[in-house]
Motif scaffolding. Structure first.
Motif, PDB file in Angstrom:
ATOM      1  N   GLY A  64     105.200  -0.659  73.953  1.00 10.64           N
ATOM      2  CA  GLY A  64     103.963   0.068  74.247  1.00 10.64           C
ATOM      3  C   GLY A  64     104.049   1.532  73.893  1.00 10.64           C
ATOM      4  O   GLY A  64     103.114   2.107  73.324  1.00 10.64           O
ATOM      5  N   ALA A  84     112.532 -13.555  84.306  1.00  9.33           N
ATOM      6  CA  ALA A  84     111.463 -12.598  84.605  1.00  9.33           C
ATOM      7  C   ALA A  84     111.084 -11.828  83.340  1.00  9.33           C
ATOM      8  O   ALA A  84     111.884 -11.711  82.407  1.00  9.33           O
ATOM      9  CB  ALA A  84     111.938 -11.619  85.677  1.00  9.33           C
ATOM     10  N   PRO A  85     109.843 -11.315  83.226  1.00  8.61           N
ATOM     11  CA  PRO A  85     109.428 -10.547  82.039  1.00  8.61           C
ATOM     12  C   PRO A  85     110.348  -9.347  81.798  1.00  8.61           C
ATOM     13  O   PRO A  85     110.772  -8.682  82.742  1.00  8.61           O
ATOM     14  CB  PRO A  85     108.005 -10.088  82.396  1.00  8.61           C
ATOM     15  CG  PRO A  85     107.551 -11.035  83.449  1.00  8.61           C
ATOM     16  CD  PRO A  85     108.771 -11.423  84.215  1.00  8.61           C
ATOM     17  N   ASP A  86     110.627  -9.110  80.518  1.00  6.29           N
ATOM     18  CA  ASP A  86     111.490  -7.975  80.147  1.00  6.29           C
ATOM     19  C   ASP A  86     110.623  -6.722  80.060  1.00  6.29           C
ATOM     20  O   ASP A  86     110.092  -6.382  78.997  1.00  6.29           O
ATOM     21  CB  ASP A  86     112.166  -8.263  78.808  1.00  6.29           C
ATOM     22  CG  ASP A  86     113.241  -7.233  78.474  1.00  6.29           C
ATOM     23  OD1 ASP A  86     113.273  -6.193  79.166  1.00  6.29           O
ATOM     24  OD2 ASP A  86     114.027  -7.465  77.550  1.00  6.29           O
ATOM     25  N   TRP A  87     110.468  -6.041  81.193  1.00  3.18           N
ATOM     26  CA  TRP A  87     109.570  -4.874  81.232  1.00  3.18           C
ATOM     27  C   TRP A  87     110.079  -3.726  80.392  1.00  3.18           C
ATOM     28  O   TRP A  87     109.292  -2.956  79.839  1.00  3.18           O
ATOM     29  CB  TRP A  87     109.367  -4.433  82.684  1.00  3.18           C
ATOM     30  CG  TRP A  87     108.558  -5.410  83.465  1.00  3.18           C
ATOM     31  CD1 TRP A  87     108.974  -6.238  84.452  1.00  3.18           C
ATOM     32  CD2 TRP A  87     107.163  -5.694  83.281  1.00  3.18           C
ATOM     33  NE1 TRP A  87     107.947  -7.027  84.904  1.00  3.18           N
ATOM     34  CE2 TRP A  87     106.817  -6.709  84.201  1.00  3.18           C
ATOM     35  CE3 TRP A  87     106.184  -5.201  82.419  1.00  3.18           C
ATOM     36  CZ2 TRP A  87     105.534  -7.223  84.284  1.00  3.18           C
ATOM     37  CZ3 TRP A  87     104.898  -5.713  82.515  1.00  3.18           C
ATOM     38  CH2 TRP A  87     104.592  -6.708  83.443  1.00  3.18           C
ATOM     39  N   ARG A  88     111.391  -3.581  80.301  1.00  7.92           N
ATOM     40  CA  ARG A  88     111.927  -2.480  79.476  1.00  7.92           C
ATOM     41  C   ARG A  88     111.495  -2.639  78.030  1.00  7.92           C
ATOM     42  O   ARG A  88     111.089  -1.672  77.382  1.00  7.92           O
ATOM     43  CB  ARG A  88     113.449  -2.453  79.571  1.00  7.92           C
ATOM     44  CG  ARG A  88     113.988  -1.938  80.894  1.00  7.92           C
ATOM     45  CD  ARG A  88     115.493  -1.803  80.834  1.00  7.92           C
ATOM     46  NE  ARG A  88     116.040  -1.271  82.079  1.00  7.92           N
ATOM     47  CZ  ARG A  88     117.325  -1.052  82.290  1.00  7.92           C
ATOM     48  NH1 ARG A  88     118.202  -1.324  81.321  1.00  7.92           N
ATOM     49  NH2 ARG A  88     117.748  -0.573  83.440  1.00  7.92           N
ATOM     50  N   ARG A  89     111.601  -3.854  77.547  1.00 10.91           N
ATOM     51  CA  ARG A  89     111.208  -4.103  76.162  1.00 10.91           C
ATOM     52  C   ARG A  89     109.715  -3.886  75.968  1.00 10.91           C
ATOM     53  O   ARG A  89     109.278  -3.309  74.970  1.00 10.91           O
ATOM     54  CB  ARG A  89     111.595  -5.530  75.785  1.00 10.91           C
ATOM     55  CG  ARG A  89     111.317  -5.888  74.325  1.00 10.91           C
ATOM     56  CD  ARG A  89     111.956  -7.229  73.982  1.00 10.91           C
ATOM     57  NE  ARG A  89     111.692  -7.597  72.606  1.00 10.91           N
ATOM     58  CZ  ARG A  89     110.633  -8.302  72.214  1.00 10.91           C
ATOM     59  NH1 ARG A  89     109.737  -8.695  73.110  1.00 10.91           N
ATOM     60  NH2 ARG A  89     110.454  -8.608  70.955  1.00 10.91           N
ATOM     61  N   ARG A  90     108.931  -4.356  76.928  1.00 13.20           N
ATOM     62  CA  ARG A  90     107.481  -4.170  76.824  1.00 13.20           C
ATOM     63  C   ARG A  90     107.086  -2.695  76.857  1.00 13.20           C
ATOM     64  O   ARG A  90     106.191  -2.261  76.133  1.00 13.20           O
ATOM     65  CB  ARG A  90     106.779  -4.922  77.961  1.00 13.20           C
ATOM     66  CG  ARG A  90     106.922  -6.432  77.858  1.00 13.20           C
ATOM     67  CD  ARG A  90     106.103  -7.145  78.914  1.00 13.20           C
ATOM     68  NE  ARG A  90     106.253  -8.592  78.822  1.00 13.20           N
ATOM     69  CZ  ARG A  90     105.550  -9.457  79.555  1.00 13.20           C
ATOM     70  NH1 ARG A  90     104.663  -8.994  80.428  1.00 13.20           N
ATOM     71  NH2 ARG A  90     105.738 -10.743  79.417  1.00 13.20           N
ATOM     72  N   ILE A  91     107.754  -1.937  77.716  1.00  9.61           N
ATOM     73  CA  ILE A  91     107.456  -0.499  77.801  1.00  9.61           C
ATOM     74  C   ILE A  91     107.821   0.204  76.496  1.00  9.61           C
ATOM     75  O   ILE A  91     107.087   1.070  76.002  1.00  9.61           O
ATOM     76  CB  ILE A  91     108.201   0.135  78.994  1.00  9.61           C
ATOM     77  CG1 ILE A  91     107.610  -0.376  80.312  1.00  9.61           C
ATOM     78  CG2 ILE A  91     108.138   1.651  78.940  1.00  9.61           C
ATOM     79  CD1 ILE A  91     108.379   0.047  81.545  1.00  9.61           C
ATOM     80  N   LYS A  92     108.966  -0.180  75.923  1.00 10.59           N
ATOM     81  CA  LYS A  92     109.381   0.425  74.649  1.00 10.59           C
ATOM     82  C   LYS A  92     108.373   0.125  73.552  1.00 10.59           C
ATOM     83  O   LYS A  92     108.004   1.009  72.771  1.00 10.59           O
ATOM     84  CB  LYS A  92     110.763  -0.090  74.250  1.00 10.59           C
ATOM     85  CG  LYS A  92     111.903   0.465  75.087  1.00 10.59           C
ATOM     86  CD  LYS A  92     113.239  -0.091  74.608  1.00 10.59           C
ATOM     87  CE  LYS A  92     114.387   0.468  75.453  1.00 10.59           C
ATOM     88  NZ  LYS A  92     115.706  -0.096  75.014  1.00 10.59           N
TER      89      LYS A  92
END
Length: 431
Positions: free
Chosen positions: A117, A107-115
């Motif tokens: 962003g 699944a997409p690594d949302w934590r990394r994407r949020i960081k």
């Protein structure tokens, strides 16, 4: 009839004698064995491929054998391995007929994407803020040299700003002058003067009426560099500015009050009106209706929103009042309201209001050479705090008048200056 010795059979004759003796004089191993040619098997019809079955669930780790293998490879690569056609993956090489094992799609690594962003947003905000700071700082007109002011009083606690509203028409068109009722007089004169003290006990705004009777002290000419000795001459405060500009005005205020001025800020008519228009007007509660044909003022009592033209008329009106003290009170009231309504989130975080507001004010703002944009911001928020619970505003104490000039109450002025220098709560009341 069997010609062979008793107990021998045709099998012995055909050479099937492993583990038994031989009557030959040659060793058994040296004899050649007869070649038996096998007939080719009849061609078999290739069975139809079995129906494709669901791929069984693959083991999760490497090195584990699959649970099921039909032994038939249709050229498909199962799993998420990297073998592909012609290259081996984690589960088998080319041509081995096995499965290419791999992990299911993550699944997409949302934590990394949020960081990422958030980091990008911070960088953009910092870049815009730094760019805005240097843009605004470059627009300040640092034209006043306070190092030319001689015999200055000792600095006290807190910061003192001398805020001057001038009648400069710089940058105004003929139509602007007509609409704003400024006239077309050459040069510039002070139209209002205030001392803003910013300290630990809250800000204090003290108005200095332009008709105040003051003594012109010894001073050094701002352009000539020549020293002019004081002769005890008294005149109106605004005459000091007309005589030798901001440097002599600062020298005169310091000499007559004993208060050290840290920074000088001056704004002209045009800039003042543009700031008001840039923020969409200033709401003000006018307690009593008044009219003045000279300034163009025509106000009814009650709450109303003033645009740039009306705001300028409001702070300049003097003929509608019996004393210049009433005019200074109106100026204090309006400036406090302007600062309070400008320093709001709707203006600061809205670039479509912030940049026009800053640009309008900075284009006509004149400050001293040591003043930074940070100092200007501190002054602005101190002005806003004047209307707060800890802020105070007053006219400089007046004892009377002489020949149209307002005389200061020297005892009260001395007490006021001591409280400001010591950064104490101001208890002195003005006129």
């Amino acid at each position: 009839m069997n010609d062979w010795p008793e107990g021998w059979t045709d099998d012995n004759r055909s050479g099937n004698r492993y583990g038994q003796g031989s009557a030959s004089d040659r060793p058994e191993g040296a004899r050649s064995m007869p070649h038996v040619q096998r007939r080719p098997a009849p061609p078999q019809q290739r069975p139809a491929p079995p129906r494709q079955r669901p791929v069984p669930q693959q083991p999760g780790g490497y090195g584990e054998a699959p649970e099921y293998d039909s032994g038939y490879n249709m050229g498909q690569v199962y799993g998420g391995g990297q073998g592909g056609r012609g290259g081996g993956g984690h589960g088998g090489g080319p041509g081995d007929g096995g499965y290419v094992q791999g992990r299911p799609g993550a699944a997409p690594d949302w934590r990394r994407r949020i960081k990422i962003g958030a980091l990008t947003l911070v960088v953009v905000v910092l870049a815009v803020s730094i760019g805005t700071y240097f843009w605004a700082d470059s627009k300040l007109k640092r034209e006043v040299d306070l190092s030319k002011v001689i015999e200055r009083p000792k600095s006290g606690d807190g910061t003192n700003y001398l805020i001057v509203g001038s009648d400069s028409r710089e940058g105004m068109t003929a139509e602007d002058k007509k609409n704003l009722h400024t006239g077309s007089a050459a040069g510039k004169r002070t139209d209002s003067m205030m001392i803003l003290h910013d300290g630990s006990n809250g800000p204090t705004l003290v108005s200095l009426p332009r008709d105040s009777n003051v003594e012109i002290p010894s001073f050094v000419g701002s352009d000539s560099g020549k020293k002019y000795e004081g002769k005890g001459r008294t005149t109106k405060l605004n005459a000091a500015y007309a005589e030798d500009g901001p440097e002599l005005l600062v020298r005169t205020v310091e000499f007559n009050t004993g208060l050290h001025i840290d920074h000088y800020v001056e704004i002209g008519f045009g800039g003042f009106a543009k700031i008001v228009d840039a923020i969409g007007g200033v709401e003000l509660d006018i307690p009593k209706a008044f009219k003045d044909k000279y300034s163009g003022a025509d106000f009814q009592a009650g709450k109303q929103t003033l645009d740039g033209q009306q705001a300028l008329a409001f702070v300049r009106t003097r003929h509608a009042f019996t004393s210049d003290l009433d005019r200074t009170k109106n100026q204090q009231k309006f400036l406090a309201a302007l600062a309070s309504q400008t320093a709001t989130p709707s203006t600061i975080i809205n670039p479509f209001k912030l940049y026009p507001t800053m640009g309008a004010g900075l284009d006509t703002l004149v400050v001293d050479k040591d003043m930074s944009l940070w100092d200007l911001g501190q002054m602005f928020f101190a002005m806003k705090g004047v209307t707060g619970g800890d802020g105070a505003s007053l006219n400089i104490p007046i004892s009377g008048s002489s020949g149209g000039n307002l005389l200061w109450d020297k005892a009260k002025v001395k007490q006021l200056v001591e409280q400001l220098n010591n950064d104490e709560k101001v208890t002195v009341t003005g006129s």
